[in-house]
Design an enzyme around this catalytic site. Structure first.
Site, mmCIF file in Angstrom:
data_model
loop_
_atom_site.group_PDB
_atom_site.id
_atom_site.type_symbol
_atom_site.label_atom_id
_atom_site.label_comp_id
_atom_site.label_asym_id
_atom_site.label_seq_id
_atom_site.Cartn_x
_atom_site.Cartn_y
_atom_site.Cartn_z
ATOM 1 N N GLU A 62 7.483 1.968 -9.993
ATOM 2 C CA GLU A 62 6.905 3.019 -8.579
ATOM 3 C C GLU A 62 5.548 3.247 -8.669
ATOM 4 O OE1 GLU A 62 7.109 0.751 -5.904
ATOM 5 O OE2 GLU A 62 8.983 1.718 -6.069
ATOM 6 N N ASP A 118 1.595 -0.448 -11.015
ATOM 7 C CA ASP A 118 1.030 -2.063 -10.993
ATOM 8 C C ASP A 118 -0.243 -1.890 -11.193
ATOM 9 O OD1 ASP A 118 1.597 -1.518 -8.617
ATOM 10 O OD2 ASP A 118 1.272 -3.064 -7.245
ATOM 11 N N GLY A 157 8.201 0.241 3.103
ATOM 12 C CA GLY A 157 8.492 0.227 1.933
ATOM 13 C C GLY A 157 9.425 -0.825 1.147
ATOM 14 N N SER A 179 6.554 -5.865 3.849
ATOM 15 C CA SER A 179 6.645 -6.377 4.713
ATOM 16 C C SER A 179 5.482 -6.925 5.374
ATOM 17 C CB SER A 179 6.851 -5.796 6.334
ATOM 18 O OG SER A 179 6.717 -4.686 6.575
ATOM 19 N N ASP A 205 4.433 -7.023 -4.764
ATOM 20 C CA ASP A 205 4.299 -6.946 -3.834
ATOM 21 C C ASP A 205 4.241 -8.877 -3.339
ATOM 22 O OD1 ASP A 205 5.149 -5.058 -3.484
ATOM 23 O OD2 ASP A 205 3.542 -4.941 -1.581
ATOM 24 N N ASN A 257 2.578 3.618 6.367
ATOM 25 C CA ASN A 257 1.700 2.150 6.828
ATOM 26 C C ASN A 257 1.064 2.551 5.236
ATOM 27 O OD1 ASN A 257 -0.753 -0.220 6.801
ATOM 28 N ND2 ASN A 257 0.998 -0.662 8.018
ATOM 29 N N LYS A 258 0.828 1.401 4.580
ATOM 30 C CA LYS A 258 -0.282 2.008 3.155
ATOM 31 C C LYS A 258 -1.864 2.496 3.762
ATOM 32 C CE LYS A 258 0.644 -0.741 0.381
ATOM 33 N NZ LYS A 258 1.370 -2.100 -0.866
#
Length: 477
Positions: free
Chosen positions: A51, A54, A154, A157, A201, A244-245
């Site tokens: 986590e 990336d 998470g 979506s 993702d 929400n990022k």
């Protein structure tokens, strides 16, 4: 040669037993008075371990979920250049715009972006890529959307919607459906919404394979299947705290702190810091050291718990404007303090855990499967502890789920960006899985008023690896 390993699968058969596809087909016809020409499916994902690494260039270990984004699509019967978007969930408003006037609206602080903006990111990314190769015909198209990936949980979506839009646009414009190219373009496309993600993702959305997780590397993107122990059963539990990022600066600040840590380490080790952006790049390409040696360098050089903006400008010998341009993002330009040591230590230690996780799965067999699951569980526990203490991206709801999991005796960790969303837990059998889910229901969800209005199997469920993105073009049968 075109193969399913390299290119997105274009199916010639649609199973009429797939209720969601049938419902989406009927919804499309009702809304647009014409038949859909093809359908797109893009899965959500759960990251098993790796986590917040990336975007620093280190590998991750996700797998695709059965929950997905479905699109029904047709070219515009009016031969116009308008994108028409409809969503089966009435809370999401319809939207339309010209492909020549795509405007992606960044969210105001504390608010979520409009859902259509994620779709527009994917369209714009593909059109910008095509435009570099020359002019292109203006094709309008009709799209109906059905999604059952829990939003802001998470489970990717938003990225799945970006990827579905990119795949749709690429198919409409006859762009070769190369999986790694689409993953790369989709990852850069999502930056339009202001989120500085690293590509995990999007990579798993296109490169996933049914029955296995994937060890995904970057620069370039490539995936290696990971065979999980046969008795391993992963459970996803939604904390019901949405995150929400793009709605806050929390995610981007972590990206920024990793970037500054990279440049500071480069400077302290007498390397040209201006052009080095990622910890992984510094570790493997510039310094060419092992992960453990790089961890020692972090501990040696990044000695302070907090670095101030003024202090960093002095170290780098740059003014405020240059610091903001080189180091920050628009929504982090007002930040004054940065925790570089903590963020860099999490990233490198998490990268080490990913390698151990892969080693365990590669060497698991019938004789030591139980030991392999125990080792994987322990790595997941350590990952969560680091995310909580060093990366500071947990949430009280997540911590309660982790506490229940620990008392039950399974390894669990937050998955996704954090600050809410889901945990992923590893159980050693279907029987254990069922008892664990029942325990979560009794000790957590029964005490959450909002859970009473939700379908339980959508907020807490066992899962197994699914295929990546697909296109369906045939009639139902």
């Amino acid at each position: 040669m075109e193969s399913d390993d390299l290119f997105v699968n274009v199916n010639k058969h649609i199973d009429a037993a797939d209720e969601r596809l049938v419902q989406l087909r009927d919804f499309f016809f009702k809304e647009f008075s014409t038949k859909a020409e093809f359908f797109v499916k893009v899965p959500g994902r759960v990251n098993l371990i790796g986590e917040h690494v990336d975007y620093s260039g280190f590998p991750v270990c996700p797998m695709a979920l059965s929950q997905n984004i479905l699109l029904a699509v047709a070219t515009s019967p009016n031969n116009d250049d308008i994108i028409h978007l409809k969503n089966m969930q009435s809370k999401y408003k319809s939207f339309k715009c010209s492909i020549d006037h795509i405007k992606i609206e960044l969210p105001k602080p504390g608010t979520y972006p409009g859902w259509h903006n994620y779709f527009l990111c994917g369209v714009k990314g593909i059109l910008d890529y095509i435009h570099k190769m020359g002019d292109y015909p203006r094709k309008g198209f009709l799209v109906a959307v059905s999604g059952n990936i829990p939003p802001a949980a998470g489970l990717s979506s938003s990225s799945a919607l970006v990827c579905s839009a990119a795949l749709t646009t690429a198919f409409l414009y006859d762009l070769p459906l190369n999986k790694t190219l689409l993953a790369t373009l989709s990852a850069s496309s999502e930056h339009y919404i202001g989120t500085q993600g690293g590509g995990m993702d999007q990579a798993i959305a296109f490169l996933a394979k049914k029955g296995c997780a994937q060890y995904i590397e970057f620069n370039p993107v490539r995936a290696t299947p990971i065979q999980l122990p046969p008795d391993a059963v992963f459970v996803i539990a939604n904390s019901l705290a949405e995150a929400n990022k793009a709605a806050t600066s929390d995610f981007n600040k972590r990206v920024v702190e990793c970037r500054i840590a990279t440049k500071l380490l480069a400077k302290f080790t007498d390397r040209p810091w201006q052009d080095i952006e990622k910890l992984g790049q510094l570790q493997s390409e510039v310094l060419d050291v092992e992960l453990e040696e790089f961890e020692a360098l972090i501990k040696k050089h990044l000695t302070k718990d907090v670095y101030t903006k003024d202090e960093l400008m002095s170290i780098f010998h740059i003014h405020e404007k240059e610091f903001e341009e080189k180091m920050l993002t628009p929504n982090t330009k007002d930040e004054k303090e940065f925790k570089l040591k903590q963020r860099a230590l999490h990233v490198i230690q998490e990268a080490i855990r990913v390698e151990h996780f892969r080693h365990v799965t590669d060497n698991a067999d019938d004789d030591d499967e139980e030991d392999a699951i125990d080792q994987m569980s322990e790595l997941m526990k350590r990952s969560h502890k680091s995310l909580r203490n060093l990366y500071e991206c947990s949430h009280e709801n997540l911590e309660e789920l982790i506490k229940i999991s620990k008392e039950f005796g399974v390894g669990a960790r937050l998955t996704g960006a954090g600050w809410g969303g889901c945990i992923v837990a590893l159980t050693d059998s279907i029987t254990t899985c069922d008892r664990y889910i029942a325990t979560l229901n009794e000790c957590y969800y029964d005490l959450m008023p909002q859970a009473k209005h939700l379908e339980f199997d959508q907020i807490c469920f066992a899962t197994e690896p699914q295929n990546g993105a697909e296109i369906f073009i045939a009639e139902f049968s």
